[in-house]
Design an enzyme around this catalytic site. Structure first.
Site, PDB file in Angstrom:
ATOM      1  CD  GLU A  49      -3.490   1.238   1.493  1.00 41.44           C
ATOM      2  OE1 GLU A  49      -2.366   1.418   1.975  1.00 41.44           O
ATOM      3  OE2 GLU A  49      -3.701   0.429   0.567  1.00 41.44           O
ATOM      4  CB  SER A  50      -4.759   3.598  -3.880  1.00 43.41           C
ATOM      5  OG  SER A  50      -4.424   2.226  -3.823  1.00 43.41           O
ATOM      6  CB  CYS A  80       2.642   7.467  -3.646  1.00 45.60           C
ATOM      7  SG  CYS A  80       3.294   5.909  -3.044  1.00 45.60           S
ATOM      8  NE  ARG A 110      -3.199  -0.764  -3.817  1.00 47.55           N
ATOM      9  CZ  ARG A 110      -3.958  -1.213  -2.821  1.00 47.55           C
ATOM     10  NH1 ARG A 110      -4.790  -2.220  -3.017  1.00 47.55           N
ATOM     11  NH2 ARG A 110      -3.878  -0.669  -1.630  1.00 47.55           N
ATOM     12  CB  ILE A 133       6.082   5.334   1.568  1.00 45.42           C
ATOM     13  CG1 ILE A 133       7.117   6.381   2.021  1.00 45.42           C
ATOM     14  CG2 ILE A 133       5.387   4.695   2.779  1.00 45.42           C
ATOM     15  CD1 ILE A 133       6.514   7.599   2.694  1.00 45.42           C
ATOM     16  NE  ARG A 134       2.006   0.292   2.783  1.00 43.02           N
ATOM     17  CZ  ARG A 134       0.746   0.030   2.467  1.00 43.02           C
ATOM     18  NH1 ARG A 134       0.447  -1.095   1.875  1.00 43.02           N
ATOM     19  NH2 ARG A 134      -0.208   0.867   2.741  1.00 43.02           N
ATOM     20  CG  HIS A 169       5.568   9.933  -0.847  1.00 43.54           C
ATOM     21  ND1 HIS A 169       4.285  10.302  -0.507  1.00 43.54           N
ATOM     22  CD2 HIS A 169       5.554   8.597  -0.951  1.00 43.54           C
ATOM     23  CE1 HIS A 169       3.531   9.222  -0.389  1.00 43.54           C
ATOM     24  NE2 HIS A 169       4.276   8.171  -0.656  1.00 43.54           N
ATOM     25  CD  GLU A 171       4.171  13.944  -0.761  1.00 41.54           C
ATOM     26  OE1 GLU A 171       4.690  13.851  -1.891  1.00 41.54           O
ATOM     27  OE2 GLU A 171       3.669  12.964  -0.167  1.00 41.54           O
TER      28      GLU A 171
HETATM   29  N1  GLN Z   1       0.636   1.136  -1.315  1.00 41.39           N
HETATM   30  C1  GLN Z   1      -0.246   2.256  -1.290  1.00 41.39           C
HETATM   31  C2  GLN Z   1      -1.511   1.968  -2.078  1.00 41.39           C
HETATM   32  O1  GLN Z   1      -1.634   0.990  -2.711  1.00 41.39           O
HETATM   33  C3  GLN Z   1       0.407   3.506  -1.811  1.00 41.39           C
HETATM   34  C4  GLN Z   1       1.505   3.940  -0.875  1.00 41.39           C
HETATM   35  C5  GLN Z   1       1.704   5.420  -0.775  1.00 41.39           C
HETATM   36  O2  GLN Z   1       0.935   6.226  -1.281  1.00 41.39           O
HETATM   37  N2  GLN Z   1       2.717   5.783  -0.054  1.00 41.39           N
HETATM   38  O3  GLN Z   1      -2.403   2.763  -2.035  1.00 41.39           O
END
Ligand code: GLN
Length: 194
Positions: A49-50, A80, A110, A133-134, A169, A171
Site C-alpha cells: 500500500e503505497s 506495483c 493508483r 493486484i489493485r 507482481h 515475485e
Molecule cells: N493500490 C496499491 C497502492 O496504491 C498498490 C497495490 C499493490 O502494490 N499491489 O499502493
C-alpha cells in the site's frame, strides 16, 4: 553474492527476498536508516500500500538513505506500489495527489486497473505472467523511459536507466526472470551450489 536492499516497512517484501536468495544474493530488509548505510548493490521496492509505505518511509527516517541509493544508480526493481513510490506524478489529476520520490518520469493512477475484487492474472504482450493486484495504471511515459512490455497496448513494464518498474507482481509468479534480468545471478547456479 550481492547485497540487495528491500524496502521492508509494509507489503510483499518477503517473496522478493526469497527470489533474491534463490539467485544467490543477500537480501537486506530495510527498516531503519542504518540498514541503508552499508553498500547495497541494488534495491527492491515491493508492492503493498503505497500511501502506508510513504508514511513509514518518512516516519522511520528512510528517505535520505533511499535517495542516496537511487542517486547511486544501482539496479532497482520496483513492483506495483513500488512503482508508485518512484513515479514522478501520482494521481496528479485528482484531488489526492500523492507524494513520491519522482525517480522515474511516469504519471500513474493508483488502482487504475480496478479495485481488489478486480485483481486478475493474465499474460503480457511478450508472454510474461501478469498478476495484477489493485495495480497502478501508467498514463504517461516520459521521453527517457523505455517501455519494455505492454498489456492490451498499455505499458506495464518500463525501464529508466538502472530502474526497472512493473505494475504487476513478478515475485508472485513462477520463475525468477525479471529479478535475474535486473540483478543477475550470483553463481552459475545458486540452487545447485547449495
Ligand atoms: N493500490 C496499491 C497502492 O496504491 C498498490 C497495490 C499493490 O502494490 N499491489 O499502493
Amino acid at each position: 553474492m550481492a547485497r540487495i536492499g528491500i524496502l521492508a516497512v509494509q507489503g510483499a517484501f518477503a517473496p522478493h527476498a526469497q527470489v533474491l536468495r534463490s539467485l544467490g544474493h543477500e537480501p537486506v530488509l530495510l527498516r531503519a536508516p542504518e540498514h541503508l548505510e552499508g553498500p547495497l548493490a541494488g534495491m527492491v521496492f515491493p508492492g503493498g500500500e503505497s500511501s502506508v509505505q510513504i508514511d513509514l518511509v518518512a516516519r522511520l527516517g528512510l528517505e535520505p538513505g533511499i535517495r542516496a541509493v537511487l542517486d547511486a544508480g544501482v539496479p532497482v526493481l520496483a513492483t506495483c506500489a513500488g512503482l508508485i513510490l518512484l513515479a514522478r506524478d501520482v494521481d496528479a489529476d485528482s484531488a489526492h495527489r500523492q507524494w513520491s520520490f519522482g525517480a522515474v518520469d511516469l504519471a500513474v493512477v493508483r488502482n487504475g486497473w480496478g479495485r481488489q475484487v478486480d485483481s486478475f492474472e493474465d499474460a503480457s504482450e511478450q508472454g510474461r505472467p501478469l498478476i495484477f493486484i489493485r495495480a497502478p495504471r501508467i498514463v504517461r511515459v516520459g521521453p527517457a523511459v523505455e517501455i519494455v512490455d505492454r498489456y492490451r497496448g498499455e505499458p506495464v513494464l518500463v525501464r529508466a536507466g538502472a530502474i526497472m518498474a512493473a505494475t504487476f507482481h513478478p515475485e508472485l509468479s513462477e520463475g525468477d526472470g525479471l529479478h535475474r534480468e535486473v540483478f543477475g545471478a550470483a553463481a552459475a547456479s545458486a540452487s545447485a551450489a547449495q
